[in-house]
Write a protein that holds these residues in place. Structure first.
Motif, PDB file in Angstrom:
ATOM      1  N   ALA A   1     -26.145  -4.525  10.448  1.00 60.95           N
ATOM      2  CA  ALA A   1     -25.740  -5.494   9.426  1.00 60.95           C
ATOM      3  C   ALA A   1     -26.949  -6.322   9.000  1.00 60.95           C
ATOM      4  O   ALA A   1     -27.776  -6.714   9.829  1.00 60.95           O
ATOM      5  CB  ALA A   1     -24.636  -6.396   9.966  1.00 60.95           C
TER       6      ALA A   1
ATOM      7  N   LEU B   1     -19.359  -9.495  11.407  1.00 65.66           N
ATOM      8  CA  LEU B   1     -19.949  -8.522  10.486  1.00 65.66           C
ATOM      9  C   LEU B   1     -19.915  -7.173  11.191  1.00 65.66           C
ATOM     10  O   LEU B   1     -20.509  -6.998  12.253  1.00 65.66           O
ATOM     11  CB  LEU B   1     -21.397  -8.887  10.133  1.00 65.66           C
ATOM     12  CG  LEU B   1     -21.641 -10.277   9.536  1.00 65.66           C
ATOM     13  CD1 LEU B   1     -23.111 -10.403   9.115  1.00 65.66           C
ATOM     14  CD2 LEU B   1     -20.719 -10.569   8.368  1.00 65.66           C
TER      15      LEU B   1
ATOM     16  N   VAL C   1     -23.121  -3.454   6.304  1.00 67.09           N
ATOM     17  CA  VAL C   1     -22.709  -4.732   5.709  1.00 67.09           C
ATOM     18  C   VAL C   1     -23.948  -5.479   5.227  1.00 67.09           C
ATOM     19  O   VAL C   1     -24.957  -5.560   5.935  1.00 67.09           O
ATOM     20  CB  VAL C   1     -21.939  -5.576   6.740  1.00 67.09           C
ATOM     21  CG1 VAL C   1     -21.798  -7.019   6.265  1.00 67.09           C
ATOM     22  CG2 VAL C   1     -20.566  -4.967   7.012  1.00 67.09           C
TER      23      VAL C   1
ATOM     24  N   ILE D   1     -16.189  -9.092   7.713  1.00 61.60           N
ATOM     25  CA  ILE D   1     -16.807  -8.301   6.653  1.00 61.60           C
ATOM     26  C   ILE D   1     -17.231  -6.987   7.297  1.00 61.60           C
ATOM     27  O   ILE D   1     -18.098  -6.971   8.173  1.00 61.60           O
ATOM     28  CB  ILE D   1     -18.010  -9.030   6.037  1.00 61.60           C
ATOM     29  CG1 ILE D   1     -17.587 -10.416   5.539  1.00 61.60           C
ATOM     30  CG2 ILE D   1     -18.605  -8.213   4.895  1.00 61.60           C
ATOM     31  CD1 ILE D   1     -18.747 -11.272   5.085  1.00 61.60           C
ATOM     32  N   ILE D   2     -16.627  -5.891   6.870  1.00 63.54           N
ATOM     33  CA  ILE D   2     -16.820  -4.618   7.569  1.00 63.54           C
ATOM     34  C   ILE D   2     -16.978  -3.465   6.576  1.00 63.54           C
ATOM     35  O   ILE D   2     -16.839  -3.643   5.363  1.00 63.54           O
ATOM     36  CB  ILE D   2     -15.636  -4.322   8.519  1.00 63.54           C
ATOM     37  CG1 ILE D   2     -14.325  -4.183   7.720  1.00 63.54           C
ATOM     38  CG2 ILE D   2     -15.494  -5.416   9.569  1.00 63.54           C
ATOM     39  CD1 ILE D   2     -13.142  -3.735   8.571  1.00 63.54           C
TER      40      ILE D   2
ATOM     41  N   ALA E   1     -19.148  -3.488   3.255  1.00 60.01           N
ATOM     42  CA  ALA E   1     -18.863  -4.457   2.197  1.00 60.01           C
ATOM     43  C   ALA E   1     -20.100  -5.319   1.944  1.00 60.01           C
ATOM     44  O   ALA E   1     -21.006  -5.410   2.775  1.00 60.01           O
ATOM     45  CB  ALA E   1     -17.670  -5.323   2.575  1.00 60.01           C
ATOM     46  N   ARG E   2     -20.118  -5.978   0.789  1.00 66.53           N
ATOM     47  CA  ARG E   2     -21.313  -6.723   0.375  1.00 66.53           C
ATOM     48  C   ARG E   2     -20.943  -8.089  -0.198  1.00 66.53           C
ATOM     49  O   ARG E   2     -20.056  -8.198  -1.039  1.00 66.53           O
ATOM     50  CB  ARG E   2     -22.069  -5.906  -0.672  1.00 66.53           C
ATOM     51  CG  ARG E   2     -23.350  -6.543  -1.185  1.00 66.53           C
ATOM     52  CD  ARG E   2     -24.054  -5.581  -2.141  1.00 66.53           C
ATOM     53  NE  ARG E   2     -25.243  -6.140  -2.733  1.00 66.53           N
ATOM     54  CZ  ARG E   2     -26.005  -5.533  -3.648  1.00 66.53           C
ATOM     55  NH1 ARG E   2     -25.675  -4.308  -4.060  1.00 66.53           N
ATOM     56  NH2 ARG E   2     -27.078  -6.115  -4.146  1.00 66.53           N
TER      57      ARG E   2
ATOM     58  N   THR F   1     -13.446  -5.490   3.121  1.00 68.01           N
ATOM     59  CA  THR F   1     -13.854  -4.131   3.476  1.00 68.01           C
ATOM     60  C   THR F   1     -14.386  -3.450   2.221  1.00 68.01           C
ATOM     61  O   THR F   1     -14.300  -4.008   1.112  1.00 68.01           O
ATOM     62  CB  THR F   1     -12.682  -3.325   4.031  1.00 68.01           C
ATOM     63  OG1 THR F   1     -11.820  -2.933   2.951  1.00 68.01           O
ATOM     64  CG2 THR F   1     -11.867  -4.120   5.038  1.00 68.01           C
TER      65      THR F   1
END
Length: 278
Positions: free
Chosen positions: A147, A161, A173, A187-188, A191-192, A206
């Motif tokens: 991440a 993350l 991420v 946040i996985i 995803a951004r 996601t």
């Protein structure tokens, strides 16, 4: 730098080792030396698993991911300790923290880069993770494998993350500069969160999460919080043969002006106006 012009700073010998990875063991001293050198470079910030290019695209260094995956093949199990705590793992703990504030209880594995000026409260950062200068990883927050966290980011208490090592070309991420992620958010799945965006507490993002503008109904790219957006977790009604059900989504309440990027008081006011905690 464009995506097509990127050349990994890591030695190309990693590619040859990856091609014959099924035969590599900890007894292969030459392979171990090459892989350790590559992961050391990632640990030092001389290479990284992914970054945002000038054109806004995310570039993934597959060679860096290969080096990390190979480290699990070439490193033997070994005991280590941090004070009274004992560990038994292939991956040692990180030892380089120049200019970083590391509060007791923070755990970082070798192969993660923490830039000078970052603050680690009791938290966990996995191999391949990158935390840039001025960022805080707050209590019980987790920066998963690979991440990427930009400059001046605040990951609030309990933020998670997600990590990604395989497949090697999968996008990790990304949380860009000046972002704020509220407590217990997740946040996985690659995803951004774009630059300067703010997420309310308990947000779930996601790669397939729908993201809507609360004022226009416009849908943004899935799994991405737009630049300088103030966003919260929400739901939308979707009809199924068995009935109507609320499905999770993210809702952009407002887009901050450029000068509001660092104004946390303005962020708090916007979220509280909609009954959302930070």
């Amino acid at each position: 730098m464009s995506t097509s012009s990127f050349v990994s700073p890591l030695d190309s010998g990693i590619d040859e080792l990856w091609a014959r990875r099924a035969d590599i063991t900890p007894a292969d001293a030459d392979a171990r030396k090459a892989v350790v050198a590559a992961v050391d470079a990632i640990d030092a910030g001389e290479a990284r698993v992914a970054f945002v290019a000038a054109d806004g695209s995310v570039v993934v260094d597959e060679r860096a991911k290969h080096a990390i995956l190979l480290s699990f093949k070439v490193l033997p199990m070994g005991e280590s300790n941090a004070g009274d705590f004992r560990y038994n793992d292939r991956m040692p703990l990180k030892t380089r923290f120049d200019g970083v504030r590391v509060v007791p209880g923070a755990i970082v594995r070798w192969g993660a880069h923490i830039a000078p000026g970052a603050v680690l409260m009791p938290s966990y950062t996995n191999i391949g993770g990158f935390v840039d200068s001025g960022s805080m990883v707050d209590t019980w927050a987790t920066v998963g494998s690979c991440a990427q966290v930009g400059k001046n980011v605040h990951l609030s208490g309990g933020v998670g993350l997600g990590g990604v090592l395989e497949p090697p070309n999968a996008v990790p991420v990304i949380v860009e500069d000046d972002a704020f992620v509220g407590s217990r958010s997740m946040i996985i799945d690659g995803a951004r969160v774009h630059r300067g965006a703010k997420l309310g507490a308990g947000s779930i993002l996601t790669a397939s999460t729908h993201v809507f503008d609360a004022n226009t109904g416009e849908e943004y790219p899935r799994g991405e919080i737009p630049e300088r957006a103030v966003a919260v977790g929400a739901s939308r009604v979707k009809s199924f043969p068995g009935g109507d059900f609320a499905m999770p989504c993210m809702l952009v309440l407002r887009t901050l002006a450029e000068g509001q990027i660092h104004d946390k008081l303005a962020l708090n006011d916007i979220l509280r106006e909609h009954g959302v905690a930070t």
